[in-house]
Write a protein that holds these residues in place. Structure first.
Motif: not given
Length: 825
Positions: A765-794
């Motif tokens: 899931g971590v590997v898939a998240s790094l690839a798939m979350t780029r699809l919602i990059a246009g909806l993000l604000f002030g945070v990167g699609a591969s934000d390590p903190l969000t990935l770690a928390i969840f």
């Protein structure tokens, strides 16, 4: 067909034999299919369904940009509209589409409506037909306004009571007399931009007579944009290439009107894309997320069917012994799963009717074409398709396992012919790994949207929206300037003073002000071209900023800070020297290495009878985000309302009164000054700010709900697998404990097996998240699609949930009585 019907009947009997499993599977599928169907009905109406116009694929919107000035959508001149029609070779037809406020008087009470000022060919360009009467034609062309008006179905019923004899009736719009010549059908929607809601009326003009600036000049970008139909066989991409070449030639032909520094660029946007706006990424992301939830549900059901199949191994072995081939067995199993899925789909379609209504309450109000959302035949076909597909999906794996040619070996590995073999256990583990991987992808996506929403809320907008109420007033702009009661600045100033005096005296009002132009969250972008005194290269109009006209208490009412210099005062009136404020964005952009206070600039208005004077900068205010908390900062010029004010006024009041009581009070005070002026759009600033976040809030809530659902399904999945694992190994656990194994040892064995599956799923899931979350990059604000903190928390959260789901069956395993276990079958 006879064999198929036999399989269906047998499948129904098998489902009746397992009512608990059937109920769980149908409920799970109904939720998944219902949610997918409901969301698809929105996507279908907003994004997929062709626009209800003639050959909609040829329709485009034309906008002008100043990329050299970092400005987009700066407006279009009358000459450019003519050039695009007659000289560009790109358009079969092109029309202006200019939304305006207008006052309707002469009825029971004055009312503000939204009118569209269009070219005579507007309706023929769209291929639109009226319900009553006729629409504009080329014969209706006038240099100024044509005296006929086409009205909407809504205005027809609201103002004329649906009178079929409405044609020929007169109506006063901004004090000008118009005759109703046509009524559009209720399904007709204005395809391009509007100010606040759907258009109520359409007017037509040639834009080269009063009340428009005379003579028209290329530098006067009067029109917001245009609506065009491309020539047959021309794609939007090909049209853009031709238009770029045409723009280059036009810029070379008129170098003073198109300064090289501004890099004027006309831009073509397909109408379907323009109508959908920013919702495309949002809706497809949500549709993908609910599809992932359905996929996780399918994996769960596949696990249930695989577990149930352990009890059918003898049945399948007997079928094989009697000559049933692998394909015959697979077809029987798939028929059962499709029957189960269709039952879930039928319930899901009924559920989608309720979910669609719920979604329509949650979706942002500015999402277009929501009135077209319905569970129509295409949506039902989609529901049928995903029902069959999911049935095949979750039924294929168990069917393939049971139809394996090595079933005898699996029977030998089970207990008395009942239980799973090694391969089935492994496959079940793969299903759990997939569930966890998909769940983590959704959770990380929801986490990124949550962090984006939080980041937006932390943005300092440059004003304090609490306890501020706004109300809008539109001053009429008649076609004959001599009939305008507010044609001169002194008359407008007198109105402003009277309104402010009365509003400031209302109970609960602490301070009040009036603003015009790009005031916070008004949706009224007001870009102006200007030049700076002493800079010879600025006289060509390459500089652009947004315009605001305000009364002295404007900054205090909105809580905007003055950084340097002074604010506006009552002495900055018609007789005083022209002054203005600028915001920090304008100061940094136009005077980066000098102090702008004391500097002078003026609006560029070629052809004006009284050219605007140079205006002195007397103060700098903090920068504001007037279009949205997540919108970029734009440079602003703040003029004195007593020296320069337009017709589109907004009254702001810092008050403790409720918006409802304030609306009636403001209407009473304004109409005490002028009974022909309507008051509309009364809103609190907090609600305007909240509405600007509606798209982000909708995405966060819906994706968050799906992520929580996915996490719950994954937890149920691993719990079910481990519970089955413990149930199958009761004898083994009893023997271990009889031979001296401690409870902690048993706990470790069970938990370690379950956590190995969970950790494998999380890793994938971590590997898939790094690839798939780029699809919602246009909806993000002030945070990167591969934000390590969000990935770690969840990741940690999902692992914790997995640990809890494993601990429950593991704890049950530690309570096995060895003597009972040894007698366990």
């Amino acid at each position: 067909m006879e064999t198929f019907l036999q399989d269906v009947r047998y499948g129904l009997r098998m489902l009746r034999k397992s009512p608990g499993l059937t109920a769980i599977a149908v409920t799970t599928l109904a939720l998944g299919i219902g949610a997918n169907t409901a969301l698809f009905s929105v996507v279908d109406a907003v994004l997929l369904r062709p626009l209800p116009y003639l050959k909609p694929e040829q329709l485009v919107v034309v906008k002008d940009d100043y990329p050299g000035n970092h400005m987009t959508d700066v407006g279009m001149s009358i000459q450019e509209l003519d050039d695009l029609q007659n000289r560009s070779g790109v358009f079969d037809q092109i029309s202006s589409d200019f939304p305006i406020n207008a006052n309707v008087t002469g009825r029971e009470k004055p009312e503000r409506i939204e009118a569209e000022v269009v070219s005579p060919n507007y309706f023929s360009l769209l291929g639109a037909k009226p319900t009553l009467g006729r629409v504009f034609t080329s014969a209706d062309y006038r240099p100024g306004f044509f005296e006929g008006a086409v009205i909407s179905d809504g205005l027809w019923h609201r103002m004329f009571g649906g009178d079929p004899n409405v044609l020929g009736q007169a109506v006063r719009i901004d004090t000008d007399l118009y005759t109703v010549i046509g009524v559009m059908p209720p399904t007709f929607r204005n395809p391009a931009r509007t100010l606040q809601h759907e258009a109520d009326s359409w007017l037509t003009t040639g834009f080269i007579a009063a009340p428009f600036p005379l003579p028209p000049r290329r530098s006067i970008r009067l029109l917001p944009g245009a609506l065009g139909r491309l020539k047959a066989g021309l794609t939007p991409e090909q049209a853009q290439v031709k238009l770029n070449a045409f723009a280059a030639n036009l810029s070379a032909q008129y170098p003073n009107e198109y300064p090289a520094a501004a890099r004027w660029t006309p831009r073509i946007v397909p109408l379907q894309k323009e109508v959908a706006g920013d919702s495309t990424t949002l809706l497809f992301a949500l549709l993908a997320s609910v599809g992932v939830v359905l996929l996780i549900a399918c994996l769960n059901i596949a696990s249930l069917l695989l577990a149930r199949s352990a009890g059918r191994q003898q049945e399948i072995a007997v079928r094989q012994a009697l000559g049933a081939g692998a394909w015959r067995l697979v077809r029987q199993m798939l028929t059962e799963s499709v029957v189960l899925s269709l039952a879930g789909g039928a319930v899901g379609v009924l559920l989608s009717l309720w979910l669609t209504g719920l979604l329509l309450q949650l979706v942002p109000a500015n999402l277009v074409r929501l009135v077209e959302v319905s569970v129509n035949p295409r949506v039902l076909l989609f529901a049928l398709g995903i029902s069959v597909f999911t049935g095949l999906l979750f039924g294929l794996a168990p069917a393939a396992q049971l139809a394996s040619t090595r079933l005898i070996d699996d029977l030998r590995q089970g207990t008395r012919g009942v239980g799973m073999g090694v391969r089935q256990h492994r496959f079940l583990g793969v299903l759990v790994v997939c569930e966890f991987a998909l769940s983590l992808v959704l959770m990380v996506g929801a986490g990124l949207l949550l962090r984006s929403f939080w980041n937006v809320l932390q943005v300092q907008p440059g004003f304090d929206s609490s306890h501020v109420v706004s109300a809008r007033i539109w001053l009429p702009v008649p076609n004959d300037p001599t009939q305008n009661p507010y044609a001169t600045q002194p008359k407008r100033s007198a109105l402003v003073r009277d309104v402010l005096r009365r509003v400031s005296g209302l109970p609960g009002v602490q301070t009040a002000a009036i603003g015009v132009g790009d005031t916070p969250f008004s949706g009224q972008l007001a870009p102006i071209n200007f030049m700076i005194e002493g800079r010879a290269d600025d006289g060509n109009g390459a500089l652009t900023a947004d315009f605001v006209s305000m009364t002295p208490d404007f900054l205090r009412t909105l809580g905007t800070s003055l950084l340097r210099g002074r604010g506006l005062t009552d002495s900055d009136n018609e007789t005083g020297a022209p002054v203005m404020l600028i915001d920090q964005t304008a100061a940094n952009l136009f005077w980066p290495n000098e102090d702008p206070i004391g500097k002078r600039a003026k609006i560029i208005a070629p052809g004006a009878q009284n050219p605007p004077p140079f205006v002195t900068i007397v103060g700098i205010v903090e920068r504001t985000r007037s279009e949205g908390l997540d919108a970029p900062y734009r440079p602003h010029f703040f003029y004195s309302a007593m020296q320069n004010i337009g017709p589109n006024m907004t009254v702001f009041a810092r008050t403790t009164a409720s918006p409802e009581s304030f609306e009636e009070a403001v209407r009473r005070e304004v109409q005490a000054v002028d009974p022909t002026l309507p008051v509309f759009g009364v809103r609190t600033m907090d609600s305007l700010v909240s509405d600007s976040l509606s798209s982000r809030r909708f995405a966060m809530v819906v994706l968050g709900f799906f992520a929580c659902t996915a996490m719950l399904l994954a937890a149920i999945g691993i719990y079910g697998v481990m519970a089955y694992f413990v149930n199958q190994r009761v004898r083994e656990i009893g023997i271990r404990m009889a031979l001296g194994a401690r409870r902690m040892d048993v706990l470790k064995v069970v938990v370690s097996r379950g956590m190995s599956l969970a950790l494998a799923g999380v890793t994938v899931g971590v590997v898939a998240s790094l690839a798939m979350t780029r699809l919602i990059a246009g909806l993000l604000f002030g945070v990167g699609a591969s934000d390590p903190l969000t990935l770690a928390i969840f990741t940690v959260l999902l692992v914790a949930v997995a640990l809890l789901a494993n601990y429950i069956p593991a704890r049950r395993a530690t309570k096995v009585d060895p003597m009972v276990a040894l007698r366990y079958e």
